[in-house]
Design a protein around this motif. Structure first.
Motif, short mmCIF file in Angstrom:
data_model
loop_
_atom_site.label_atom_id
_atom_site.label_comp_id
_atom_site.label_asym_id
_atom_site.label_seq_id
_atom_site.Cartn_x
_atom_site.Cartn_y
_atom_site.Cartn_z
N ASN A 216 0.81 -1.21 0.00
CA ASN A 216 0.00 0.00 0.00
C ASN A 216 0.84 1.26 0.00
O ASN A 216 0.32 2.36 0.19
CB ASN A 216 -0.92 0.01 1.21
CG ASN A 216 -0.16 0.04 2.53
OD1 ASN A 216 1.00 -0.38 2.58
ND2 ASN A 216 -0.79 0.53 3.58
N SER A 217 2.15 1.15 -0.20
CA SER A 217 3.05 2.30 -0.15
C SER A 217 3.39 2.77 -1.56
O SER A 217 3.26 2.04 -2.54
CB SER A 217 4.34 1.95 0.61
OG SER A 217 4.03 1.48 1.91
N ASP A 218 3.87 4.00 -1.64
CA ASP A 218 4.28 4.59 -2.92
C ASP A 218 5.81 4.63 -2.95
O ASP A 218 6.44 5.28 -2.10
CB ASP A 218 3.71 6.00 -3.05
CG ASP A 218 3.96 6.58 -4.43
OD1 ASP A 218 4.52 5.86 -5.29
OD2 ASP A 218 3.58 7.75 -4.67
N PRO A 219 6.46 3.97 -3.89
CA PRO A 219 7.93 3.95 -3.91
C PRO A 219 8.57 5.18 -4.52
O PRO A 219 9.79 5.18 -4.75
CB PRO A 219 8.23 2.71 -4.77
CG PRO A 219 7.07 2.62 -5.72
CD PRO A 219 5.88 3.13 -4.95
N ALA A 220 7.81 6.23 -4.78
CA ALA A 220 8.37 7.42 -5.41
C ALA A 220 9.42 8.07 -4.50
O ALA A 220 9.31 8.04 -3.27
CB ALA A 220 7.27 8.42 -5.73
N TYR A 221 10.44 8.65 -5.12
CA TYR A 221 11.53 9.39 -4.48
C TYR A 221 12.48 8.51 -3.69
O TYR A 221 13.40 9.03 -3.04
CB TYR A 221 10.98 10.49 -3.55
CG TYR A 221 10.08 11.48 -4.24
CD1 TYR A 221 10.59 12.40 -5.14
CD2 TYR A 221 8.71 11.47 -4.00
CE1 TYR A 221 9.75 13.30 -5.78
CE2 TYR A 221 7.87 12.37 -4.63
CZ TYR A 221 8.39 13.28 -5.53
OH TYR A 221 7.57 14.16 -6.16
N LEU A 222 12.32 7.19 -3.71
CA LEU A 222 13.26 6.31 -3.02
C LEU A 222 14.35 5.88 -3.98
O LEU A 222 14.09 5.54 -5.15
CB LEU A 222 12.53 5.08 -2.48
CG LEU A 222 11.60 5.31 -1.28
CD1 LEU A 222 10.84 4.03 -0.96
CD2 LEU A 222 12.40 5.77 -0.07
N THR A 223 15.59 5.86 -3.51
CA THR A 223 16.71 5.45 -4.35
C THR A 223 16.79 3.94 -4.45
O THR A 223 16.93 3.39 -5.54
CB THR A 223 18.02 6.01 -3.78
OG1 THR A 223 17.86 7.40 -3.46
CG2 THR A 223 19.15 5.86 -4.78
N TYR A 224 16.74 3.25 -3.33
CA TYR A 224 16.76 1.78 -3.29
C TYR A 224 15.54 1.32 -2.50
O TYR A 224 15.39 1.68 -1.32
CB TYR A 224 18.04 1.26 -2.62
CG TYR A 224 19.31 1.61 -3.36
CD1 TYR A 224 19.82 0.75 -4.32
CD2 TYR A 224 19.98 2.79 -3.09
CE1 TYR A 224 20.97 1.06 -5.01
CE2 TYR A 224 21.14 3.12 -3.78
CZ TYR A 224 21.63 2.25 -4.73
OH TYR A 224 22.78 2.57 -5.41
N LEU A 225 14.67 0.58 -3.13
CA LEU A 225 13.46 0.12 -2.46
C LEU A 225 13.51 -1.40 -2.30
O LEU A 225 14.08 -2.12 -3.12
CB LEU A 225 12.21 0.54 -3.22
CG LEU A 225 12.07 0.12 -4.69
CD1 LEU A 225 11.27 -1.15 -4.81
CD2 LEU A 225 11.42 1.23 -5.49
#
Length: 538
Positions: A216-225
């Motif tokens: 349910n999370s948004d991976p935007a703006y993360l370098t390594y997810l």
């Protein structure tokens, strides 16, 4: 701006030699610095820059995390559990294997691939002496995160995030505080279901981030997810164990590299540390260091280490302050000399061209009116015009500190012992020296003396990309214009002395508030009172 940790060159070379056996051979290049054509091509096709990247960064799994991470262990730790199907984020559908009883399930093969990549990045940051900040907003796991960060000598933040913690540290904390080199989020959502505000702040400050992203999370703006379950204590415990092992492996590799560099160094390197005036006493402020080298040889011969003042070389990277300084330097000397003549200033046109009435034409008093060809201008430029203005002293001083911090953080600032009376004046020698030390396409030498003698003075006349400047001429535009800035030891002392004098002087930096002894002024105000020994209450 990506933050780079300054490391000893000997340690870097020793570490590169340790991993050379693991690294496949790369094609040899004539120069360690790519030319402009290669850089332009690398913006579209990054693989062309691979021969210029160090061997340790090219290895995909340098710390051997493939054998550490197992799918069965992740399954037992409930890493594969997501949220209900109705709450799934569209940007996370690629990491899902399917659903069971209305609950999303992660593909653990994909999770393993991304987890290994994130662990290698954490180990690289730890190996280079970086600071890692562990962040979570989950109350069930906050104490585990704090304990894990403390065990590996890193930092954690599990309470309410104050806005501006990363982007406005100087105003909140009152000192030049070192920002983290990486931020690891064990949960990327707040209690309200929104993205953690620290993710946006880290992106603004160009700090790389690692995030455990649920369905349910948004991976935007993360370098390594890392697509995984971020709610249950079992999954968080497993992920913390992996991250702790990554930090420890990086620290162990760093110790081995330092030992190899110490044992293999042929010349004795002296310690040139010095006492810093008004150094911050905060335990969160780390004193930056730089190597002192000599220009007598083409190879970078190290003479010792020198401490740099954190108030100058670890200032908050305020790009807006730097932009104000660059804009001011670009326009404050411009003068527009164009002067467009009005109708009265144009020659001729004194006679009325035709009668006022009974001609059917417009009423005109002169052929030099603005509507005529060769007529005067109604609202033209009336030069000379200047764009002169002065920035406040505080903004100019902070701009210099930001520029010096960025240069040192990007490894583009070097310290030498002396540039006066050097023997070699051959331009080819200085070209080879700059190429061997990766100085880039343009170099600025700064000295405390405004007269230069010796080989550098002779070679500088034949090399337009090599320039020399005294300390009193140092400015933000020149620091950003040149790829590399080389300071002498005497210039470093003079720069710190002048900047620290203005940073710590009494009273505001505005010139209308000049320094005055407030204690003496208050005592003098009591002279006319009944008891002159008792000062008035202010």
């Amino acid at each position: 701006m990506r933050r780079v940790i300054s490391l000893a060159t000997h340690a870097e070379r020793a570490f590169s030699s340790r991993v050379s056996a693991l690294q496949k051979p790369t094609p040899s290049t004539s120069s360690s610095v790519p030319d402009r054509a290669t850089l332009e091509k690398g913006t579209v096709q990054p693989t062309v820059l691979k021969p210029f990247v160090s061997a340790s960064l090219q290895h995909e799994d340098l710390f051997n995390f493939e054998k550490l991470v197992h799918v069965d262990e992740m399954f037992k730790a409930r890493i594969h559990y997501g949220h209900k199907v109705g709450t799934v984020n569209n940007n996370m559908k690629w990491a899902l294997y399917g659903e069971r009883l209305g609950v999303c399930l992660f593909d653990l093969d994909i999770t393993k691939q991304y987890l290994v990549r994130a662990l290698n990045f954490v180990a690289h940051v730890s190996m280079r002496g970086g600071m890692i900040l562990f962040v979570t907003s989950n109350r069930d796991t906050m104490f585990d995160v704090e304990k894990a960060a403390e065990e590996v000598g890193q930092y954690s933040h599990v309470r309410k995030w104050q806005s501006g913690t990363l982007t406005n540290t100087r105003q909140l904390l009152g000192a030049s505080v070192r920002l983290p080199d990486a931020v690891c989020f064990l949960s990327t959502l707040t209690s309200l279901g929104e993205n953690h505000p620290a993710i946006i702040e880290a992106a603004k400050m160009a700090i790389p981030t690692i995030g455990v992203v649920d369905s349910n999370s948004d991976p935007a703006y993360l370098t390594y997810l890392v697509p995984a379950n971020d709610d249950t204590p079992q999954s968080t415990e497993y992920l913390l164990r992996m991250f702790k092992e990554a930090v420890r492996r990086g620290q162990d590799e760093r110790k081995l590299a330092v030992q190899d560099a110490t044992s293999s160094s042929s010349s004795a390197v002296s310690d040139t540390r010095r006492e810093l005036w008004r150094k911050p006493d905060s335990p969160f402020v780390k004193t930056p260091q730089a190597w002192v080298s000599s220009l007598e040889t083409i190879e970078d011969e190290k003479l010792g280490l020198v401490d740099l003042h954190p108030d100058i070389f670890r200032a908050t990277p305020r790009i807006d302050i730097l932009h104000r300084n660059l804009t001011w330097q670009s326009v404050y000397r411009n003068v527009q000399m164009t002067k467009m003549l009005t109708k009265a200033e144009m020659p001729g046109g004194g006679r009325k061209p035709w009668p006022q009435k009974k001609t059917g034409r417009a009423h005109v008093g002169s052929i030099r009116a603005p509507q005529f060809i060769r007529g005067g201008f109604a609202n033209g430029v009336r030069g000379p015009r200047t764009w002169f203005y002065m920035l406040p002293d505080a903004v100019r001083i902070q701009g210099l500190c930001v520029a010096l911090t960025l240069k040192h953080a990007q490894d583009d600032l070097h310290i030498v012992d002396n540039i006066q009376n050097l023997q070699n004046e051959d331009p080819k020698y200085w070209i080879d020296l700059c190429e061997a030390r990766n100085y880039g396409y343009s170099v600025l030498f700064v000295d405390d003396n405004d007269e230069l003698t010796g080989g550098l003075a002779e070679a500088q006349q034949a090399l337009p990309w090599l320039n020399v400047m005294p300390v009193y001429g140092l400015n933000c535009f020149s620091l950003i214009k040149y790829d590399t800035v080389v300071l002498t030891r005497s210039a470093l002392d003079k720069i710190e002395e002048r900047l620290l004098t203005h940073i710590h002087r009494a009273g505001p930096l505005n010139k209308k508030y000049k320094y005055m002894d407030m204690k003496e002024k208050i005592l003098q105000e009591a002279e006319a009172e009944e008891d002159p020994l008792m000062p008035p209450v202010v």
